[in-house]
Structures are given as structure tokens and as C-alpha cells.
Write an enzyme that holds these catalytic residues in place. Structure first.
Site, PDB file in Angstrom:
ATOM      1  N   LYS A 213       0.821  -1.218   0.000  1.00 14.92           N
ATOM      2  CA  LYS A 213       0.000   0.000   0.000  1.00 14.92           C
ATOM      3  C   LYS A 213       0.852   1.264   0.000  1.00 14.92           C
ATOM      4  O   LYS A 213       0.351   2.359  -0.273  1.00 14.92           O
ATOM      5  CB  LYS A 213      -0.918   0.003   1.221  1.00 14.92           C
ATOM      6  CG  LYS A 213      -2.079  -0.965   1.117  1.00 14.92           C
ATOM      7  CD  LYS A 213      -2.976  -0.862   2.356  1.00 14.92           C
ATOM      8  CE  LYS A 213      -4.175  -1.775   2.246  1.00 14.92           C
ATOM      9  NZ  LYS A 213      -5.040  -1.702   3.466  1.00 14.92           N
ATOM     10  N   HIS A 265      -5.213 -12.065  -0.817  1.00 12.66           N
ATOM     11  CA  HIS A 265      -6.446 -11.569  -1.435  1.00 12.66           C
ATOM     12  C   HIS A 265      -7.021 -12.578  -2.431  1.00 12.66           C
ATOM     13  O   HIS A 265      -8.011 -12.277  -3.112  1.00 12.66           O
ATOM     14  CB  HIS A 265      -6.204 -10.230  -2.133  1.00 12.66           C
ATOM     15  CG  HIS A 265      -6.082  -9.073  -1.186  1.00 12.66           C
ATOM     16  ND1 HIS A 265      -7.111  -8.685  -0.339  1.00 12.66           N
ATOM     17  CD2 HIS A 265      -5.053  -8.219  -0.935  1.00 12.66           C
ATOM     18  CE1 HIS A 265      -6.721  -7.644   0.381  1.00 12.66           C
ATOM     19  NE2 HIS A 265      -5.463  -7.344   0.049  1.00 12.66           N
TER      20      HIS A 265
END
Length: 356
Positions: A213, A265
Site C-alpha cells: 500500500k 487476497h
């Protein structure tokens, strides 16, 4: 004559006279405490009761021969740990060679020469003392290496945590999220029966799950409201960015971290990203962190969302069991809800704020 070193010397001969003569010679030539036994069956017991530096041993004795005693001793002590000098009246090189091959350090024939006994004893004790010093140095070195290794491991753990927080602080004010994800992941990994070493690596590596991120713009990362398809596509690149960020470091914990970053994910039914892996094709560390990450994300406040209740979050996990998450791992997580709540409370954002 050596008057510098204090030793305990054991003499075993079925002749008390021989024992006393040899004892007097040793005590006159060395600073030593001499123990005498005439029954070879008592030798091992004496060795267990005293710190013996040297054993004088006859060969021909009742009950047990000297060779039998050597065999018993060498099952317990090496020739460096307990040197043995054979003193025997038997003639022939075969007797001497047999004793030496069985584990004796030296051989003296009876009737012994006084000077020979002193010189051979001094040589043996000198070697023994060198071995003791070397053993102590090795032990100290092992302690230092262990201490240094522990310091390095602690430093690595701190660096991993700092790196993980660097990625999370942009959308998580305290960075406690990464700790909670690590602890939830550890709980699930233990419940799944993974080896202890693997559990520890998952605990350490899980906080790095969203390190990618760092490469996502604030306009997307902190956006309040639903992301556009293009924004979502860019957001989803954080898995690959995190994977690339860790490089090719071969340390096991970084290998596990790369696996977690790349696969947490993915979804059990194959609809996740970035590779649409399905079922057991998803590494178990990725499957574990997926549950821990989603639960914590749902139950904590972010700039773009209010926290869900634990009940709603658990209901969502169970609803997604078999879809996003592996059913077995969801069941294990649900069964351990009391422990989950303990972790959540102990590492809460409020708790760290109070400390500050």
C-alpha cells in the site's frame, strides 16, 4: 614435578598395595586428591560421584577386567573427558594395543618406573586441562553466538514491524492493525496444527501483508466512498508491489511474507486476485491471513468506514465460508472467538492511545 594443578585421580587395582604405592607417588608429585577402589564394579559409581581428571586402571581383576571397565566408561565419557592410563603386568604389545584400541589413553607396564609414571601422568593431565579450557571457551562462544543470534532476531523482528507499520500508518492511525493480524494469524495457524516454526514465521510475516500500500496514492487509499473500477484496479496492484518490494531475500520469514503478500487476497472459490488461485492452490499462510485481515479490517474504524460489530463480522466470515475463505479455517477461527476477543482488546487502538 607438577605442583600447580589440583585434580581428583581415581586408582583401580585389585591389589591394595599397588594402589597405595601409586597413590603415594601421585600425591607426592601432583596436587591431587586420590581415590582408591579395589573392586572394578565401583568405578562407574565413583565417576558419577566425583569430577575425576584421570583414571589409573589395572587389566587383570576379578568381577570385571580392565577392558570391560573401559568399555563401560567409553559409553559415557570420551577419551578427552576422562583419560585412562592402563597399568598392567601383562607382557606383549598385543595387550597394550588392545587396551589402546578399546579407549585407553596410555599404557604403563608393571613394575612401573617412577619417572615414567610422573611424565606420562603429567602429559595426560596437561592434555586434559587443555581440553577443559577449550570446552569452557567453546561453551562461552556458544553463549555469545546464541546471545548475538537472539539480538539479530530481535532486531529483524523490530525492522519487520517498523516496515509493516510504515505501510499501515497511512490508513491506520496506530499501526495496531498489523499486530492484531499477526496474532490472529498465529491463533489460526496453531489451531490448524502447523509446525511451531511455521506458526512463528506466519506470526512475524503476517504484519507485512499490505506493505504494498506504500505505492498506492492517498487519493485512492484514503478515499471515502466506493472506488471506481480504475481505482480498484490500481488498489489491487498493492499485492504485486509488496511482493516486489521484499525482493529476493532468501530468509525463511521473508519467503513466507512474500507468499502472504501475494496470496492473501485470493479466494477459496477462485474469484480473488491477483492470480485467481483456488482452494488448496492458495498457500495456507495466505488463506490464514485472509481471514485475520478481513476480520480486523471489518471490526476497526478507518477514515473511510465505521467499525462493524464482532457479531456482524463473524456472520460475514461464516457467510463467505466456502466462497472467500476455507471452511475449515473459518470453523477454527469461530471456535476460538473468546481468544480472538482477548487479542482484539489487548492490542486495541484505544489501548495504544492510552499508553501514548
Amino acid at each position: 614435578m607438577d605442583k600447580k594443578t589440583s585434580d581428583t585421580i581415581l586408582i583401580c587395582d585389585d591389589s591394595l598395595t599397588n594402589c597405595m604405592v601409586l597413590s603415594a607417588l601421585v600425591e607426592d608429585s601432583f596436587i591431587a586428591n586420590v581415590i582408591i577402589v579395589t573392586d572394578p564394579r565401583l568405578v562407574v559409581a565413583k565417576l558419577e560421584q566425583h569430577n575425576i581428571s584421570l583414571l589409573f586402571l589395572d587389566i587383570e581383576m576379578p568381577y570385571l577386567s580392565g577392558l570391560d571397565v573401559i568399555a563401560n566408561i567409553r559409553n559415557r565419557y570420551t577419551s578427552d573427558q576422562l583419560p585412562i592410563i592402563i597399568i598392567s603386568g601383562k607382557e606383549g604389545n598385543e595387550v597394550r594395543n588392545n587396551a589402546l584400541s578399546r579407549g585407553a589413553n596410555d599404557f604403563i607396564r608393571k613394575p612401573f618406573n617412577t619417572q615414567e609414571v610422573i611424565l606420562r601422568t603429567r602429559n595426560i593431565l596437561t592434555s586434559y586441562h587443555h581440553f577443559q579450557v577449550l570446552s569452557m571457551m567453546n561453551e562461552k562462544l556458544e553463549q555469545l553466538v546464541e546471545l548475538r543470534t537472539k539480538e539479530i532476531e530481535e532486531a529483524n523482528d523490530s525492522l519487520i514491524y517498523c516496515l509493516a507499520r510504515a505501510g499501515e500508518l497511512r490508513d491506520d492511525n496506530t499501526g495496531q492493525h498489523v499486530i492484531r493480524v499477526g496474532q490472529y494469524s498465529k491463533l489460526i495457524a496453531q489451531a490448524a496444527g502447523l509446525p511451531k516454526d511455521m506458526v512463528q514465521m506466519i506470526e512475524k510475516a503476517a504484519p507485512l501483508h499490505d506493505i504494498g500500500k506504500i505505492g498506492i496514492p492517498d487519493s485512492i487509499l484514503l478515499k471515502q466512498g466506493k472506488l471506481t473500477p480504475d481505482e480498484r484496479t490500481l488498489m489491487n496492484t498493492h499485492s504485486n508491489q509488496g511482493f516486489q518490494l521484499l525482493g529476493n531475500h532468501r530468509a525463511s520469514v521473508f519467503e513466507v511474507a512474500r507468499s502472504i503478500i501475494a496470496t492473501h487476497h485470493e479466494k477459496w472459490d477462485g474469484t480473488g486476485y491477483p492470480k485467481q488461485l483456488k482452494g488448496e492452490s492458495i498457500p495456507i499462510e495466505g488463506r490464514i491471513v485472509a481471514i485475520a485481515d478481513v476480520f480486523d479490517a471489518l471490526t476497526t474504524e478507518r477514515p473511510y468506514k465505521k467499525p462493524w460489530s464482532v457479531e456482524d463480522a463473524m456472520a460475514f466470515l461464516q457467510q463467505e465460508s466456502g466462497k472467500a475463505f476455507e471452511p475449515r479455517l473459518i470453523d477454527l477461527f469461530v471456535e476460538r472467538l473468546p481468544k480472538v476477543l482477548e487479542i482484539k482488546a489487548y492490542y486495541s487502538d484505544e489501548a495504544i492511545t492510552d499508553l501514548v
